[in-house]
Design an enzyme around this catalytic site. Structure first.
Site, short mmCIF file in Angstrom:
data_model
loop_
_atom_site.label_atom_id
_atom_site.label_comp_id
_atom_site.label_asym_id
_atom_site.label_seq_id
_atom_site.Cartn_x
_atom_site.Cartn_y
_atom_site.Cartn_z
N LYS A 113 10.88 -12.95 -3.96
CA LYS A 113 9.94 -14.07 -3.76
C LYS A 113 10.60 -15.40 -4.08
CE LYS A 113 5.45 -11.97 -3.60
NZ LYS A 113 4.09 -11.87 -4.11
N LYS A 195 9.67 -3.85 4.30
CA LYS A 195 8.28 -3.38 4.21
C LYS A 195 7.35 -4.28 5.03
CE LYS A 195 6.34 -5.78 0.27
NZ LYS A 195 5.53 -5.83 -0.90
N LYS A 198 2.17 -9.13 4.58
CA LYS A 198 1.30 -10.16 5.16
C LYS A 198 1.99 -11.52 5.18
CE LYS A 198 -0.99 -9.33 0.81
NZ LYS A 198 -1.95 -8.44 0.26
P1 TYM Z 1 -0.26 -6.35 -3.20
O1 TYM Z 1 -1.47 -7.20 -3.15
O2 TYM Z 1 1.02 -6.92 -2.69
O3 TYM Z 1 -0.51 -4.98 -2.44
C1 TYM Z 1 -1.66 -4.17 -2.69
C2 TYM Z 1 -1.26 -2.71 -2.61
O4 TYM Z 1 -0.71 -2.41 -1.32
C3 TYM Z 1 0.55 -1.77 -1.46
N1 TYM Z 1 1.42 -2.16 -0.32
C4 TYM Z 1 2.00 -1.30 0.52
N2 TYM Z 1 1.99 0.05 0.59
C5 TYM Z 1 2.69 0.63 1.60
N3 TYM Z 1 3.40 -0.05 2.53
C6 TYM Z 1 3.44 -1.41 2.51
N4 TYM Z 1 4.13 -2.06 3.43
C7 TYM Z 1 2.72 -2.10 1.46
N5 TYM Z 1 2.55 -3.41 1.15
C8 TYM Z 1 1.75 -3.42 0.05
C9 TYM Z 1 1.08 -2.28 -2.80
O5 TYM Z 1 2.05 -1.42 -3.35
C10 TYM Z 1 -0.17 -2.34 -3.63
O6 TYM Z 1 -0.46 -1.07 -4.19
N6 TYM Z 1 1.05 -6.77 -8.01
C11 TYM Z 1 0.16 -6.09 -7.09
C12 TYM Z 1 -1.30 -6.33 -7.39
C13 TYM Z 1 -1.69 -6.02 -8.79
C14 TYM Z 1 -1.85 -4.70 -9.34
C15 TYM Z 1 -2.27 -4.90 -10.69
C16 TYM Z 1 -1.68 -3.44 -8.80
C17 TYM Z 1 -2.00 -6.91 -9.76
N7 TYM Z 1 -2.35 -6.25 -10.92
C18 TYM Z 1 -2.53 -3.81 -11.51
C19 TYM Z 1 -1.94 -2.32 -9.64
C20 TYM Z 1 -2.35 -2.54 -10.99
C21 TYM Z 1 0.44 -6.59 -5.68
O7 TYM Z 1 0.96 -7.66 -5.50
O8 TYM Z 1 -0.05 -5.80 -4.69
#
Ligand code: TYM
Length: 332
Positions: A113, A195, A198
């Protein structure tokens, strides 16, 4: 015996993708049937990247509504918005002080990032995993369903929890990631070594959960494959492997079944079937989302109730932590 506890969150930054859905959200409804769950919109995490205030507010509301549209039950699960529960930021600060600069510097998401936004490498972006640790540890979660990209953040959460427990005695449950076998890493349709995200500047690389039939069909049709014209899961066939994973997640078929189904057929027919499966998977979710967002009062009621319950439960852990650290507390 107490039920095992689960917590997971998703950021409301932009449109959720098919990757978010197949790697995480779809699995949330499955675990909700089995465990005591808390699910949340991680809007504090989202401002590590600059957000437009008007759009941001709508994205938070929409993401929260999407959690309800998934079929998660607010009477049964705790469904909340992170910024509406002040304990998260409070514990995050304390955990910052038990996390080393060196270990935080090794986080690949921070490195990626910072490369993507060289103009805004803020301290929040760096400290992000400690806030995520706070999210998880406040609810004493046993399992955290996430995609493969979050595994490193789960490892640092475990390290922080073990360090704190080592210093002060048992305080936190040490959580384990729950990563789905297929779908944990859905890749970009244009560059299947990256990956699906968005924040991809090329919209052809991803499918949003809210995309209509035509866009879904177009995006899958233009997905990068290879010149072999044979549907099989193998090394070096990243594009086809990715489409097979998507198809497998949507239909429940194994790779062998998919290979048999498309034996002797080209990619055109296969892509059409993948597009149909994705449309069938997302259609009912989109209809439910439209129904729920039309009832703002209901969504806000759920939000308020979720925030109250989350605050009540997380306050217990925070009080325990503050007592152990030595903060002055009044006798009851
Ligand atoms: P975030 O918002 O980027 O993504 C949400 C969830 O989607 C999964 N994900 C994917 N899985 C498969 N293929 C992909 N291309 C893909 N892109 C995203 C992510 O692994 C995630 O599970 N830091 C976290 C949010 C968060 C969180 C937490 C998660 C904040 N606090 C506590 C678990 C527990 C995040 O940015 O996810």
């Amino acid at each position: 015996m107490e039920n095992k506890k689960v917590l997971s969150m998703i950021q409301p930054s932009g449109l959720p993708t098919l990757g978010n859905y197949l790697g995480a959200l779809k699995n949330w409804s499955n675990v909700a049937a089995e465990y005591d769950c808390a699910f949340a919109v991680a809007d504090l995490h989202a401002i590590t990247v600059r957000q437009d205030p008007q759009k941001f507010k709508k994205q938070i509301f929409d993401m929260y509504s999407l959690l309800l549209a998934l079929g998660l039950k607010p009477e049964k699960n705790i469904i909340f918005v992170q910024s509406q529960v002040p304990t998260h930021a409070q514990l995050a600060w304390i955990l910052d002080c038990y996390t080393q600069f060196g270990e935080m510097s090794r986080m690949t998401q921070f490195k990626d990032k910072s490369k993507a936004h060289p103009e805004n490498i803020n301290v929040g972006l760096f400290a992000y995993p400690a806030l995520m640790a706070a999210d998880i540890l406040l609810y004493q979660a046993d399992y955290v369903p996430v995609g493969a990209d979050q595994k490193q953040h789960l490892e640092i959460t475990r390290d922080i929890a073990e360090r704190f427990n080592g210093l002060y005695g048992d305080t936190f449950t040490v959580p384990e990631p729950l990563i789905v076998e297929t779908g944990a890493r859905i890749m970009s349709l244009q560059d299947p070594t990256k990956k699906m995200s968005k924040s991809d500047p090329n919209p052809k690389g991803y499918i949003s959960i809210f995309d209509g039939k035509d866009i879904i069909a177009k995006r899958i049709k233009s997905a990068v494959t290879d010149s072999e014209a044979c549907v099989r899961f193998a090394e070096g066939k990243d594009g086809v492997n990715n489409l097979m994973s998507i198809y497998s997640c949507c239909t429940g078929k194994t790779n062998e079944e998919i290979e048999a189904e498309f034996a002797g057929q080209g990619y055109g027919i296969f892509k059409q079937a993948v597009a149909d499966a994705v449309i069938e998977e997302l259609g009912p979710l989109q209809d439910e989302f439209a129904r729920i967002t039309a009832d703002r009062a209901y969504v806000e009621d759920c939000m308020k109730q979720g925030a109250d319950t989350a605050y009540r439960i997380s306050s217990r852990t925070l009080a325990k932590v503050m007592k152990k650290v030595g903060y002055y507390q009044f006798k009851k």
